[in-house]
Write a protein that holds these residues in place. Sequence first.
Motif, mmCIF file in Angstrom:
data_model
loop_
_atom_site.group_PDB
_atom_site.id
_atom_site.type_symbol
_atom_site.label_atom_id
_atom_site.label_comp_id
_atom_site.label_asym_id
_atom_site.label_seq_id
_atom_site.Cartn_x
_atom_site.Cartn_y
_atom_site.Cartn_z
ATOM 1 N N PRO A 118 0.801 -1.229 0.000
ATOM 2 C CA PRO A 118 0.000 0.000 0.000
ATOM 3 C C PRO A 118 0.832 1.276 0.000
ATOM 4 C CG PRO A 118 -0.833 -1.566 1.612
ATOM 5 C CD PRO A 118 0.486 -2.087 1.156
ATOM 6 N N ILE A 119 1.904 1.303 0.774
ATOM 7 C CA ILE A 119 2.721 2.509 0.850
ATOM 8 C C ILE A 119 3.393 2.795 -0.489
ATOM 9 C CG2 ILE A 119 4.780 3.511 1.918
ATOM 10 C CD1 ILE A 119 3.998 2.135 4.506
ATOM 11 N N ALA A 120 3.981 1.772 -1.092
ATOM 12 C CA ALA A 120 4.683 1.961 -2.362
ATOM 13 C C ALA A 120 3.749 2.385 -3.484
ATOM 14 C CB ALA A 120 5.407 0.660 -2.743
ATOM 15 N N ARG A 121 2.507 1.916 -3.446
ATOM 16 C CA ARG A 121 1.567 2.204 -4.529
ATOM 17 C C ARG A 121 0.782 3.490 -4.322
ATOM 18 N NH1 ARG A 121 2.935 0.713 -8.832
ATOM 19 N NH2 ARG A 121 0.821 1.102 -9.570
ATOM 20 N N ALA A 122 0.555 3.902 -3.062
ATOM 21 C CA ALA A 122 -0.355 5.024 -2.812
ATOM 22 C C ALA A 122 0.333 6.373 -2.687
ATOM 23 C CB ALA A 122 -1.171 4.765 -1.552
ATOM 24 N N LEU A 123 1.549 6.413 -2.176
ATOM 25 C CA LEU A 123 2.228 7.695 -2.031
ATOM 26 C C LEU A 123 2.327 8.468 -3.347
ATOM 27 C CD1 LEU A 123 5.070 6.944 0.546
ATOM 28 C CD2 LEU A 123 2.937 8.187 0.904
ATOM 29 N N PRO A 124 2.520 7.789 -4.489
ATOM 30 C CA PRO A 124 2.575 8.539 -5.754
ATOM 31 C C PRO A 124 1.286 9.265 -6.115
ATOM 32 C CG PRO A 124 3.596 6.388 -6.027
ATOM 33 C CD PRO A 124 2.938 6.388 -4.679
ATOM 34 N N VAL A 125 0.171 8.936 -5.459
ATOM 35 C CA VAL A 125 -1.085 9.612 -5.779
ATOM 36 C C VAL A 125 -0.947 11.112 -5.548
ATOM 37 C CG1 VAL A 125 -3.517 9.853 -5.171
ATOM 38 C CG2 VAL A 125 -2.493 7.575 -5.312
ATOM 39 N N LEU A 126 -0.482 11.491 -4.357
ATOM 40 C CA LEU A 126 -0.294 12.904 -4.061
ATOM 41 C C LEU A 126 0.889 13.478 -4.829
ATOM 42 C CD1 LEU A 126 -0.943 13.024 -0.197
ATOM 43 C CD2 LEU A 126 -2.404 13.927 -2.015
ATOM 44 N N MET A 127 1.943 12.680 -4.998
ATOM 45 C CA MET A 127 3.121 13.156 -5.709
ATOM 46 C C MET A 127 2.796 13.506 -7.163
ATOM 47 S SD MET A 127 6.029 10.458 -4.360
ATOM 48 C CE MET A 127 6.439 10.268 -2.630
ATOM 49 N N VAL A 128 2.139 12.569 -7.852
ATOM 50 C CA VAL A 128 1.792 12.807 -9.255
ATOM 51 C C VAL A 128 0.745 13.914 -9.371
ATOM 52 C CG1 VAL A 128 0.819 11.783 -11.347
ATOM 53 C CG2 VAL A 128 2.396 10.465 -9.930
ATOM 54 N N GLY A 129 -0.198 13.947 -8.418
ATOM 55 C CA GLY A 129 -1.187 15.022 -8.418
ATOM 56 C C GLY A 129 -0.533 16.384 -8.325
ATOM 57 N N GLY A 130 0.456 16.506 -7.445
ATOM 58 C CA GLY A 130 1.176 17.774 -7.306
ATOM 59 C C GLY A 130 1.933 18.146 -8.570
ATOM 60 N N ILE A 131 2.566 17.155 -9.197
ATOM 61 C CA ILE A 131 3.334 17.431 -10.414
ATOM 62 C C ILE A 131 2.417 17.847 -11.559
ATOM 63 C CG2 ILE A 131 4.787 16.390 -12.192
ATOM 64 C CD1 ILE A 131 6.081 14.715 -9.997
ATOM 65 N N THR A 132 1.293 17.141 -11.723
ATOM 66 C CA THR A 132 0.375 17.503 -12.813
ATOM 67 C C THR A 132 -0.249 18.873 -12.579
ATOM 68 O OG1 THR A 132 -1.401 16.258 -11.711
ATOM 69 C CG2 THR A 132 -0.154 15.122 -13.419
ATOM 70 N N ARG A 133 -0.505 19.213 -11.309
ATOM 71 C CA ARG A 133 -1.012 20.562 -11.006
ATOM 72 C C ARG A 133 0.041 21.600 -11.354
ATOM 73 N NH1 ARG A 133 -2.692 24.629 -11.156
ATOM 74 N NH2 ARG A 133 -4.035 25.842 -9.760
ATOM 75 N N TRP A 134 1.278 21.311 -11.071
ATOM 76 C CA TRP A 134 2.386 22.217 -11.391
ATOM 77 C C TRP A 134 2.530 22.387 -12.898
ATOM 78 C CZ3 TRP A 134 7.392 20.972 -13.491
ATOM 79 C CH2 TRP A 134 8.300 22.047 -13.475
#
Length: 307
Positions: free
Chosen positions: A97-113
């Motif tokens: 769960p940790i390896a798969r879910a942390l990118p949710v916020l990371m990728v969300g932040g990058i796409t918003r940027w």
Amino acid sequence: MTLLAIVLVLLSAVIHASWNLLGKRNTGSGVAFSLAASGSAALLLSPFLLWYLFTIGWGTLSPAFWQLLLISGICQLIYLVGLLVAYQHGDIGLIYPIARALPVLMVGGITRWLGLSLDPLQWLGFILITLGCLIVPLSSFRQLSRAAYCNLGVGWALIAALGTTGYSVVDKAAIALLTEQVHAIMSDPLSALFYLGMQFWAMVLPLLLSIAVYAGMKRARGQHTAILAQTWQLRRNATIAGSMMAMTYGLVLFAMTMTDNVSLIVALRQFSIVVGLVMGTLFLKEKWYVTRGVGVAAILGGILLTL
């Protein structure tokens, strides 16, 4: 997202959790298993890759595409090795769960940027998914503290998450560039399959190079040979896992051709966490706690809000 894209990503999530089960059963040989799995997938797809390049013309693809492909391969390698090494220090119910879910916020932040918009409900969904994954590894809510996550397994899971974030963003850019350059010659599904195969080669070659360099620095040529020998011994299970990896990410790449915002795909892929927990409980006899039930509910709720 279109309905077809949603179905493709959900199907890929089920397959993804299945091959991670194989990875968990081969935790004593993380590097060798990674090499065997990615190498088998690369070899299986090689005839198609040659046909594709011959059909579109060898000089059709721009240098920018090949650069993105190389970066993606390295990020995939970081994810794969990080995940399998993490499994050596924790059960699949914690690491996955940790390896798969942390990118949710990371990728969300990058796409918003990058200028792509997300509405407040989608951000709330991202947060719920992440919180659910922080709760899932616990056996009791009393363990909800910093100490519960400060261990080597979680550290490697974070490295795997960084790899996932990297290849998710890069792959969206690369597949968009690829389909733009060859849309008059090749269909999007065929281009997605081509990119998948090339990505596996972009994983295998750096992995072989890193093994050789490490062995040379340590003056341990015998260790290099031992890893290759172990890779051959694992060929049967690794070929199955490699085929599942190919099916998993091939479906995701095809879905990327139908979706502008890759963060939505990354969020939906977290359905594999739920599947992975169930598989870990049924097949690896890992315990199911109330906290895991609450975490799963948060993840599913977050996915619904995201969509």
